[in-house]
Motif scaffolding. Structure first.
Motif, PDB file in Angstrom:
ATOM      1  N   GLU A  89      13.387 -45.863 -32.295  1.00  0.00           N
ATOM      2  CA  GLU A  89      12.323 -45.102 -32.013  1.00  0.00           C
ATOM      3  C   GLU A  89      12.810 -46.144 -30.604  1.00  0.00           C
ATOM      4  N   ALA A  90      11.918 -45.680 -29.398  1.00  0.00           N
ATOM      5  CA  ALA A  90      10.607 -46.372 -28.193  1.00  0.00           C
ATOM      6  C   ALA A  90       9.802 -45.826 -27.477  1.00  0.00           C
ATOM      7  N   TRP A  91       9.155 -47.130 -27.003  1.00  0.00           N
ATOM      8  CA  TRP A  91       8.637 -46.490 -26.466  1.00  0.00           C
ATOM      9  C   TRP A  91       8.269 -47.327 -24.910  1.00  0.00           C
ATOM     10  N   TYR A  92       7.786 -46.961 -23.592  1.00  0.00           N
ATOM     11  CA  TYR A  92       7.468 -47.167 -22.455  1.00  0.00           C
ATOM     12  C   TYR A  92       6.437 -47.071 -22.002  1.00  0.00           C
ATOM     13  N   VAL A  93       5.686 -48.552 -21.581  1.00  0.00           N
ATOM     14  CA  VAL A  93       4.819 -48.425 -20.784  1.00  0.00           C
ATOM     15  C   VAL A  93       4.171 -48.030 -19.925  1.00  0.00           C
ATOM     16  N   LEU A  94       3.775 -47.372 -19.289  1.00  0.00           N
ATOM     17  CA  LEU A  94       3.527 -46.761 -17.889  1.00  0.00           C
ATOM     18  C   LEU A  94       2.310 -47.189 -17.633  1.00  0.00           C
ATOM     19  N   GLU A  95       1.048 -47.166 -18.130  1.00  0.00           N
ATOM     20  CA  GLU A  95      -0.374 -47.742 -17.602  1.00  0.00           C
ATOM     21  C   GLU A  95      -1.043 -48.241 -18.711  1.00  0.00           C
ATOM     22  N   GLY A  96      -1.724 -49.933 -18.469  1.00  0.00           N
ATOM     23  CA  GLY A  96      -2.264 -50.490 -19.716  1.00  0.00           C
ATOM     24  C   GLY A  96      -1.565 -51.174 -20.595  1.00  0.00           C
ATOM     25  N   THR A  97      -1.297 -51.160 -21.946  1.00  0.00           N
ATOM     26  CA  THR A  97      -1.263 -52.124 -23.434  1.00  0.00           C
ATOM     27  C   THR A  97      -1.088 -51.510 -24.198  1.00  0.00           C
ATOM     28  N   LEU A  98       0.190 -51.633 -25.244  1.00  0.00           N
ATOM     29  CA  LEU A  98       0.370 -51.355 -26.363  1.00  0.00           C
ATOM     30  C   LEU A  98       0.159 -52.455 -27.133  1.00  0.00           C
ATOM     31  N   GLY A 134      19.451 -28.047 -28.948  1.00  0.00           N
ATOM     32  CA  GLY A 134      20.284 -28.897 -29.833  1.00  0.00           C
ATOM     33  C   GLY A 134      19.908 -30.301 -29.458  1.00  0.00           C
ATOM     34  N   ALA A 135      19.775 -30.845 -28.949  1.00  0.00           N
ATOM     35  CA  ALA A 135      19.684 -32.685 -28.170  1.00  0.00           C
ATOM     36  C   ALA A 135      18.689 -33.144 -29.551  1.00  0.00           C
ATOM     37  N   ASN A 136      19.679 -34.494 -29.986  1.00  0.00           N
ATOM     38  CA  ASN A 136      18.634 -34.637 -30.748  1.00  0.00           C
ATOM     39  C   ASN A 136      17.351 -35.796 -30.123  1.00  0.00           C
ATOM     40  N   LEU A 137      16.837 -36.217 -28.876  1.00  0.00           N
ATOM     41  CA  LEU A 137      16.642 -36.826 -28.538  1.00  0.00           C
ATOM     42  C   LEU A 137      15.376 -35.969 -27.798  1.00  0.00           C
ATOM     43  N   VAL A 138      13.766 -36.677 -27.755  1.00  0.00           N
ATOM     44  CA  VAL A 138      12.826 -35.676 -27.322  1.00  0.00           C
ATOM     45  C   VAL A 138      12.295 -36.872 -26.317  1.00  0.00           C
ATOM     46  N   MET A 175      10.575 -25.912 -26.684  1.00  0.00           N
ATOM     47  CA  MET A 175      10.749 -27.458 -26.865  1.00  0.00           C
ATOM     48  C   MET A 175      12.656 -27.248 -26.021  1.00  0.00           C
ATOM     49  N   ASN A 176      12.464 -25.793 -24.956  1.00  0.00           N
ATOM     50  CA  ASN A 176      14.402 -26.153 -24.622  1.00  0.00           C
ATOM     51  C   ASN A 176      13.915 -26.409 -22.970  1.00  0.00           C
ATOM     52  N   LYS A 177      13.255 -27.442 -22.808  1.00  0.00           N
ATOM     53  CA  LYS A 177      12.764 -28.064 -21.165  1.00  0.00           C
ATOM     54  C   LYS A 177      13.642 -28.866 -21.569  1.00  0.00           C
ATOM     55  N   ALA A 178      14.661 -29.294 -19.706  1.00  0.00           N
ATOM     56  CA  ALA A 178      15.470 -29.998 -19.478  1.00  0.00           C
ATOM     57  C   ALA A 178      14.778 -30.741 -18.489  1.00  0.00           C
ATOM     58  N   ILE A 179      14.057 -30.477 -18.252  1.00  0.00           N
ATOM     59  CA  ILE A 179      13.295 -30.687 -16.773  1.00  0.00           C
ATOM     60  C   ILE A 179      11.716 -30.203 -17.350  1.00  0.00           C
ATOM     61  N   ILE A 214       9.773 -41.913 -26.528  1.00  0.00           N
ATOM     62  CA  ILE A 214      11.126 -41.240 -26.793  1.00  0.00           C
ATOM     63  C   ILE A 214      11.914 -41.853 -28.605  1.00  0.00           C
ATOM     64  N   MET A 215      12.152 -40.207 -29.177  1.00  0.00           N
ATOM     65  CA  MET A 215      12.192 -40.526 -30.145  1.00  0.00           C
ATOM     66  C   MET A 215      13.474 -38.832 -30.365  1.00  0.00           C
TER      67      MET A 215
END
Length: 137
Positions: free
Chosen positions: A51-60, A18-22, A1-5, A100-101
């Motif tokens: 906690e947050a969600w962003y829908v790219l395709e379809g519906t939730l 060390g981030a608090n966001l994934v 989990m050390n990837k920034a990009i 986003i959590m």
């Protein structure tokens, strides 16, 4: 989990040390027409984490407290800490979305997937370890 990009994000987590966001990109399979959609997560509360969600395709579909809402492609949903919530794919086609959590929520999700005791009582105890509460399994 050390990837920034990461490119593409699908199937990977984006987080820095060390981030608090994934951020994760996931796909929710659709449900057969005329059937009740299966919840992706049980109804639960995070006491200290948003906690947050962003829908790219379809519906939730979401239950946030007593409110039921749907978010289609381009839509976003934010659930503040302390609010009971769950979500599902209400359509037949798959939904692709970003979750986003906090790192704690991500750790809870990983612990759920690794748990050998997936009974309601076992999961309640697991949620408690991550400052969360299982409301309805």
């Amino acid at each position: 989990m050390n990837k920034a990009i990461t490119s593409p994000l699908a199937g990977h987590l984006l987080a820095t040390e060390g981030a608090n966001l994934v951020m994760a990109e996931w796909i929710a399979e659709g449900c057969a027409e005329g059937t009740e959609p299966m919840r992706i997560a049980p109804l639960h509360i995070h006491r200290e984490d948003d906690e947050a969600w962003y829908v790219l395709e379809g519906t939730l579909g979401f239950q946030i407290g007593d409110q039921i809402v749907e978010a289609s492609a381009g839509g976003a949903v934010m659930v503040p800490r302390g609010t009971a919530h769950t979500y599902w794919n209400p359509k037949a086609e798959p939904a692709r979305y970003l979750l986003i959590m906090t790192t704690r929520i991500n750790e809870l999700i990983q612990a759920i997937h690794a748990a050998s005791d997936r009974s309601a009582e076992g999961l309640r105890k697991l949620f408690e370890q991550y400052q969360s509460e299982l409301v309805d399994w």
